[in-house]
Scaffold this motif. Structure first.
Motif, PDB file in Angstrom:
ATOM      1  N   LYS A 144       0.817  -1.213   0.000  1.00  0.00           N
ATOM      2  CA  LYS A 144       0.000   0.000   0.000  1.00  0.00           C
ATOM      3  C   LYS A 144       0.857   1.273   0.000  1.00  0.00           C
ATOM      4  O   LYS A 144       0.475   2.285  -0.574  1.00  0.00           O
ATOM      5  N   THR A 145       1.998   1.229   0.619  1.00  0.00           N
ATOM      6  CA  THR A 145       2.863   2.404   0.722  1.00  0.00           C
ATOM      7  C   THR A 145       3.622   2.674  -0.576  1.00  0.00           C
ATOM      8  O   THR A 145       3.630   3.791  -1.080  1.00  0.00           O
ATOM      9  N   THR A 146       4.241   1.635  -1.127  1.00  0.00           N
ATOM     10  CA  THR A 146       5.095   1.834  -2.302  1.00  0.00           C
ATOM     11  C   THR A 146       4.392   1.536  -3.623  1.00  0.00           C
ATOM     12  O   THR A 146       4.856   1.945  -4.683  1.00  0.00           O
ATOM     13  N   GLY A 147       3.278   0.794  -3.556  1.00  0.00           N
ATOM     14  CA  GLY A 147       2.585   0.404  -4.779  1.00  0.00           C
ATOM     15  C   GLY A 147       3.265  -0.752  -5.501  1.00  0.00           C
ATOM     16  O   GLY A 147       2.867  -1.122  -6.598  1.00  0.00           O
ATOM     17  N   THR A 148       4.280  -1.334  -4.888  1.00  0.00           N
ATOM     18  CA  THR A 148       5.011  -2.444  -5.502  1.00  0.00           C
ATOM     19  C   THR A 148       4.212  -3.737  -5.389  1.00  0.00           C
ATOM     20  O   THR A 148       3.561  -3.983  -4.378  1.00  0.00           O
ATOM     21  N   THR A 149       4.277  -4.550  -6.431  1.00  0.00           N
ATOM     22  CA  THR A 149       3.631  -5.862  -6.398  1.00  0.00           C
ATOM     23  C   THR A 149       4.481  -6.809  -5.559  1.00  0.00           C
ATOM     24  O   THR A 149       5.648  -7.032  -5.852  1.00  0.00           O
ATOM     25  N   LEU A 150       3.882  -7.352  -4.486  1.00  0.00           N
ATOM     26  CA  LEU A 150       4.589  -8.272  -3.596  1.00  0.00           C
ATOM     27  C   LEU A 150       4.496  -9.708  -4.096  1.00  0.00           C
ATOM     28  O   LEU A 150       5.444 -10.470  -3.972  1.00  0.00           O
ATOM     29  N   ALA A 151       3.345 -10.064  -4.636  1.00  0.00           N
ATOM     30  CA  ALA A 151       3.143 -11.422  -5.144  1.00  0.00           C
ATOM     31  C   ALA A 151       1.979 -11.410  -6.123  1.00  0.00           C
ATOM     32  O   ALA A 151       1.121 -10.526  -6.072  1.00  0.00           O
ATOM     33  N   THR A 152       1.972 -12.390  -6.994  1.00  0.00           N
ATOM     34  CA  THR A 152       0.876 -12.565  -7.953  1.00  0.00           C
ATOM     35  C   THR A 152       0.456 -14.024  -7.923  1.00  0.00           C
ATOM     36  O   THR A 152       1.304 -14.911  -7.948  1.00  0.00           O
ATOM     37  N   VAL A 153      -0.848 -14.254  -7.839  1.00  0.00           N
ATOM     38  CA  VAL A 153      -1.379 -15.617  -7.868  1.00  0.00           C
ATOM     39  C   VAL A 153      -2.389 -15.676  -9.001  1.00  0.00           C
ATOM     40  O   VAL A 153      -3.301 -14.851  -9.074  1.00  0.00           O
ATOM     41  N   SER A 154      -2.219 -16.652  -9.897  1.00  0.00           N
ATOM     42  CA  SER A 154      -3.138 -16.806 -11.030  1.00  0.00           C
ATOM     43  C   SER A 154      -3.709 -18.210 -11.042  1.00  0.00           C
ATOM     44  O   SER A 154      -3.052 -19.169 -10.635  1.00  0.00           O
ATOM     45  N   THR A 155      -4.918 -18.329 -11.533  1.00  0.00           N
ATOM     46  CA  THR A 155      -5.546 -19.628 -11.696  1.00  0.00           C
ATOM     47  C   THR A 155      -6.473 -19.562 -12.897  1.00  0.00           C
ATOM     48  O   THR A 155      -6.943 -18.483 -13.267  1.00  0.00           O
ATOM     49  N   ALA A 156      -6.715 -20.692 -13.512  1.00  0.00           N
ATOM     50  CA  ALA A 156      -7.626 -20.775 -14.651  1.00  0.00           C
ATOM     51  C   ALA A 156      -8.393 -22.080 -14.540  1.00  0.00           C
ATOM     52  O   ALA A 156      -7.921 -23.045 -13.943  1.00  0.00           O
ATOM     53  N   THR A 157      -9.566 -22.102 -15.132  1.00  0.00           N
ATOM     54  CA  THR A 157     -10.378 -23.314 -15.093  1.00  0.00           C
ATOM     55  C   THR A 157     -11.179 -23.424 -16.374  1.00  0.00           C
ATOM     56  O   THR A 157     -11.510 -22.415 -17.004  1.00  0.00           O
ATOM     57  N   LYS A 158     -11.474 -24.625 -16.743  1.00  0.00           N
ATOM     58  CA  LYS A 158     -12.330 -24.883 -17.897  1.00  0.00           C
ATOM     59  C   LYS A 158     -13.771 -24.771 -17.430  1.00  0.00           C
ATOM     60  O   LYS A 158     -14.105 -25.114 -16.304  1.00  0.00           O
ATOM     61  N   SER A 159     -14.628 -24.286 -18.289  1.00  0.00           N
ATOM     62  CA  SER A 159     -16.053 -24.248 -17.972  1.00  0.00           C
ATOM     63  C   SER A 159     -16.577 -25.662 -17.898  1.00  0.00           C
ATOM     64  O   SER A 159     -16.175 -26.529 -18.666  1.00  0.00           O
ATOM     65  N   SER A 160     -17.463 -25.902 -16.969  1.00  0.00           N
ATOM     66  CA  SER A 160     -18.012 -27.247 -16.815  1.00  0.00           C
ATOM     67  C   SER A 160     -19.131 -27.471 -17.831  1.00  0.00           C
ATOM     68  O   SER A 160     -19.716 -26.525 -18.364  1.00  0.00           O
ATOM     69  N   SER A 161     -19.419 -28.716 -18.083  1.00  0.00           N
ATOM     70  CA  SER A 161     -20.517 -29.027 -18.997  1.00  0.00           C
ATOM     71  C   SER A 161     -21.823 -29.144 -18.225  1.00  0.00           C
ATOM     72  O   SER A 161     -22.872 -29.372 -18.805  1.00  0.00           O
ATOM     73  N   HIS A 162     -21.761 -28.973 -16.900  1.00  0.00           N
ATOM     74  CA  HIS A 162     -22.958 -29.061 -16.064  1.00  0.00           C
ATOM     75  C   HIS A 162     -23.846 -27.847 -16.304  1.00  0.00           C
ATOM     76  O   HIS A 162     -23.405 -26.719 -16.267  1.00  0.00           O
ATOM     77  N   ARG A 163     -25.106 -28.111 -16.568  1.00  0.00           N
ATOM     78  CA  ARG A 163     -26.085 -27.031 -16.721  1.00  0.00           C
ATOM     79  C   ARG A 163     -27.015 -27.063 -15.523  1.00  0.00           C
ATOM     80  O   ARG A 163     -27.586 -28.114 -15.225  1.00  0.00           O
ATOM     81  N   PRO A 164     -27.166 -25.942 -14.835  1.00  0.00           N
ATOM     82  CA  PRO A 164     -28.088 -25.930 -13.691  1.00  0.00           C
ATOM     83  C   PRO A 164     -29.516 -26.221 -14.134  1.00  0.00           C
ATOM     84  O   PRO A 164     -29.905 -25.868 -15.232  1.00  0.00           O
ATOM     85  N   SER A 165     -30.251 -26.881 -13.271  1.00  0.00           N
ATOM     86  CA  SER A 165     -31.641 -27.197 -13.640  1.00  0.00           C
ATOM     87  C   SER A 165     -32.586 -26.107 -13.215  1.00  0.00           C
ATOM     88  O   SER A 165     -32.274 -25.194 -12.523  1.00  0.00           O
TER      89      SER A 165
END
Length: 55
Positions: A34-55
């Motif tokens: 918050k003070t320096t605006g520097t990025t301390l860490a980055t976490v990324s994730t991705a997922t495939k869309s499911s084929s499940h359709r809500p009823s």
């Protein structure tokens, strides 16, 4: 980013077929100093869309 489309039926008294096209999802979280605006860490994730359709 979510893109929203409007569907206008040609005949409002009849059912209108709307086709949903699923997309994969991704998320990136940046932890910033918050003070320096520097990025301390980055976490990324991705997922495939499911084929499940809500009823």
């Amino acid at each position: 980013m979510v893109t929203v489309s409007t569907v206008t039926p040609t005949d409002p008294t009849q059912n209108t077929k709307v086709t949903y096209v699923k997309k994969d999802a991704a998320l990136t979280v940046l932890f910033l100093d918050k003070t320096t605006g520097t990025t301390l860490a980055t976490v990324s994730t991705a997922t495939k869309s499911s084929s499940h359709r809500p009823s």
